[in-house]
Design a protein around this motif. Structure first.
Motif, short mmCIF file in Angstrom:
data_model
loop_
_atom_site.label_atom_id
_atom_site.label_comp_id
_atom_site.label_asym_id
_atom_site.label_seq_id
_atom_site.Cartn_x
_atom_site.Cartn_y
_atom_site.Cartn_z
N LEU A 115 0.84 -1.21 0.00
CA LEU A 115 0.00 0.00 0.00
C LEU A 115 0.88 1.26 0.00
O LEU A 115 0.74 2.13 0.85
N ASN A 116 1.77 1.34 -0.98
CA ASN A 116 2.68 2.49 -1.05
C ASN A 116 1.93 3.81 -1.15
O ASN A 116 0.92 3.91 -1.86
N LYS A 154 11.93 13.53 -1.84
CA LYS A 154 11.29 12.44 -1.11
C LYS A 154 10.15 13.01 -0.27
O LYS A 154 10.39 13.80 0.65
N ILE A 155 8.94 12.64 -0.60
CA ILE A 155 7.76 13.12 0.11
C ILE A 155 7.32 12.03 1.08
O ILE A 155 6.89 10.94 0.66
N ASN A 179 5.92 4.41 3.26
CA ASN A 179 5.44 5.70 3.79
C ASN A 179 6.01 6.91 3.04
O ASN A 179 6.05 8.01 3.57
N PHE A 180 6.43 6.72 1.78
CA PHE A 180 6.98 7.84 1.02
C PHE A 180 6.84 7.58 -0.48
O PHE A 180 6.56 6.46 -0.92
N PHE A 181 7.01 8.63 -1.26
CA PHE A 181 7.21 8.49 -2.70
C PHE A 181 8.12 9.61 -3.17
O PHE A 181 8.29 10.63 -2.47
N GLY A 236 -3.05 12.87 9.55
CA GLY A 236 -1.69 13.40 9.39
C GLY A 236 -1.28 13.56 7.94
O GLY A 236 -0.27 14.21 7.63
N LEU A 237 -2.06 12.99 7.02
CA LEU A 237 -1.66 13.06 5.61
C LEU A 237 -1.95 14.41 4.96
O LEU A 237 -1.49 14.68 3.86
#
Length: 530
Positions: free
Chosen positions: A98-99, A155-156, A147-149, A173-174
């Motif tokens: 679930l990236n 890097k977010i 938890n990133f892309f 939090g997103l």
């Protein structure tokens, strides 16, 4: 450039096991059922049709309908879910973590591979139905992997804590992540689309599983993609007999260890089984189940069960038992009328370890297909490659190797001293003949002198190559720049970049290009021009 693809075997990015699998080496035949060729699907259909009960279809359809209850879905997806109750309907499945915001590009390639393969199969076998399925890895817990892309080298990242199955994780939090992403995106129609997509997925759904379902449905729903969450009570009930078998017999450990012993003679092993390949899960807990001192214990907790207690728990609450990487493929094939699993090289490597466990459990082993791999390049990058006389084989090669080869190609004279080394060896052969007729000390002196002189030529060759690199530094710098653009950090673009930056590049037509050009059964690394 002369070609728009390169074979997986020649790309340099696949392990020996996968290269040999793609080459259909005879010694690997026993580790898979049928090789993924169009004509082989007929026998796979027959086998699955005979071994997949109608009851499982009914439970699957009911479970999917519940999972989609609060989602708007396309008519094609709705139709595909309904068709799954028909004994002539089969799935083509891929799975992924679930990236955040799909993570790396290959998330898209996996799903497009499944969709396109279904279309190809429908043309070849029109009397059957084929449904593309994306299996969400909701029960995983490797939060740091998802938890990133990356967006244009930025890097977010989502900074929060996760303890249990990631699918149950709250999306709170997103909104902070969206602020960062919005700033990087800038303005424009495509930028606004991506902002809205992120907001609607992550800020309007309470957990990561629902957010990911919404996102994948928005991207692929019109093509009929069916998204499944294995963290489901009704689906786990179908798996109860296999959970019990795993707890009591530990079949998977024995079978996979036997397979590993055969494979590790020639290949690296991808995964190793545990005695019990199940986790115990709750909302904030995902721990291994151990068997110690006659009790089933939950690792890192005070929970423990007798045999009767744990079997009763399996019956009443199967959702608390989660298969690990060894058992999850079996779970997938128990609940899906699946013909083929599509995955990356690493995934297919561990599937090749599992066939004997499927046989022991009486479940059909699916065909295994390497997902499409893609390199996205702009017209400008292609023009630069042409100007520098670079082939795709050049660009896929090791950077140091590429530098050396291109320096030799640019040079006005031959930097390869192989001919001189061969002449030297021929000269020393005569000396070695003389040496054989004298004592051993002279033979040793001749051989030492040969080694010294060959080494001297190699040093001269290196110094000449270094000097020529300085002469052609400007061209070589352009090559370095281009390869680094296409292969960030000298790795595959599809493992680093997120779809969003390319979505901006081609005005939202990225998926159209993938649907048009990806041919899942061709097994080539596709180069797609944007």
């Amino acid at each position: 450039m002369p070609t728009d693809c390169i074979s997986y075997q020649n790309s340099g990015y696949f392990a020996k096991l996968i290269v040999d699998y793609l080459d259909e080496k005879p010694e690997l035949k026993s580790f898979y059922n049928r090789f993924p060729k169009l004509e082989n699907f007929s026998a796979q259909i027959d086998e699955k049709q005979q071994n997949f009960p109608q009851e499982n279809r009914d439970v699957l359809v009911s479970g999917l309908e519940k999972q989609y209850r609060n989602f708007e879905i396309s008519e094609l997806t709705k139709q595909n879910i309904s068709l799954l109750s028909d004994s002539k309907t089969f799935t083509i499945t891929t799975g992924h973590q679930l990236n955040l915001f799909t993570g790396p590009l290959y998330f898209l390639y996996k799903i497009v591979s499944a969709i396109n393969l279904c279309n190809t199969l429908k043309e070849e076998y029109p009397e059957f139905n084929f449904v593309p399925v994306y299996w969400m890895a909701t029960e995983d817990h490797d939060f740091e992997e998802i938890n990133f892309f990356n967006f244009k080298n930025v890097k977010i990242k989502w900074n929060t804590e996760s303890y249990g199955p990631v699918g149950r994780l709250s999306t709170s939090g997103l909104e902070d992540v969206l602020k960062v992403f919005s700033t990087e995106l800038g303005v424009g129609i495509n930028a606004n689309y991506l902002k809205n997509l992120f907001e609607n997925a992550y800020l309007k759904h309470q957990n990561l599983a629902d957010a990911t379902r919404f996102l994948a449905n928005e991207l692929f729903g019109k093509k009929g993609l069916v998204i499944i969450d294995g963290d489901d009570v009704s689906l786990k009930q179908l798996f109860v007999p296999y959970i019990k078998n795993e707890l009591l017999q530990q079949t998977s450990f024995d079978k996979v260890m036997q397979t590993n012993a055969l494979l590790e003679k020639d290949y690296s092993i991808q995964v190793n089984p545990r005695e019990i390949n199940l986790f115990y899960i709750e909302d904030n807990l995902r721990e291994r189940i151990l068997f110690e001192e006659g009790l089933f214990k939950i690792n890192n907790t005070k929970l423990s069960f007798t045999e009767n207690e744990i079997l009763e728990l399996v019956e009443k609450n199967p959702e608390r038992f989660s298969p690990n990487v060894i058992l999850r493929p079996l779970y997938e094939e128990v609940i899906l009328p699946n013909l083929c699993y599509i995955g990356g090289g690493g995934e297919i490597s561990y599937w090749l370890q599992l066939k004997s466990n499927f046989e022991a459990n009486g479940i059909s082993f699916p065909m295994l297909l390497i997902r499409n791999s893609v390199l996205l390049a702009t017209e400008k990058q292609l023009q630069k490659a042409d100007k520098l006389n670079l082939s795709w084989a050049d660009l896929f090669s090791n950077q140091q190797e590429l530098f050396n080869n291109k320096t030799r190609a640019f040079s006005n004279f031959n930097i390869d001293f192989s001919e001189q080394k061969e002449i030297l060896r021929l000269q020393f052969e005569k000396l070695q003949e003389i040496a054989k007729q004298t004592d051993k000390s002279f033979t040793g002196a001749v051989n030492a002198q040969l080694t010294k002189q060959v080494k001297g030529l190699e040093n001269l060759e290196k110094r000449l190559l270094k000097a020529e690199k300085r002469v052609h530094a400007e061209k070589l710098e352009l090559i370095l720049l281009l390869q680094n653009q296409l292969f960030p950090n000298q790795g595959l673009q599809e493992r680093k970049a997120n779809f969003s930056e390319f979505y901006l590049e081609v005005n939202g037509r990225l998926l159209e290009k993938l649907y048009e050009q990806l041919k899942p059964l061709n097994q080539n690394f596709s180069i797609i021009t944007l």
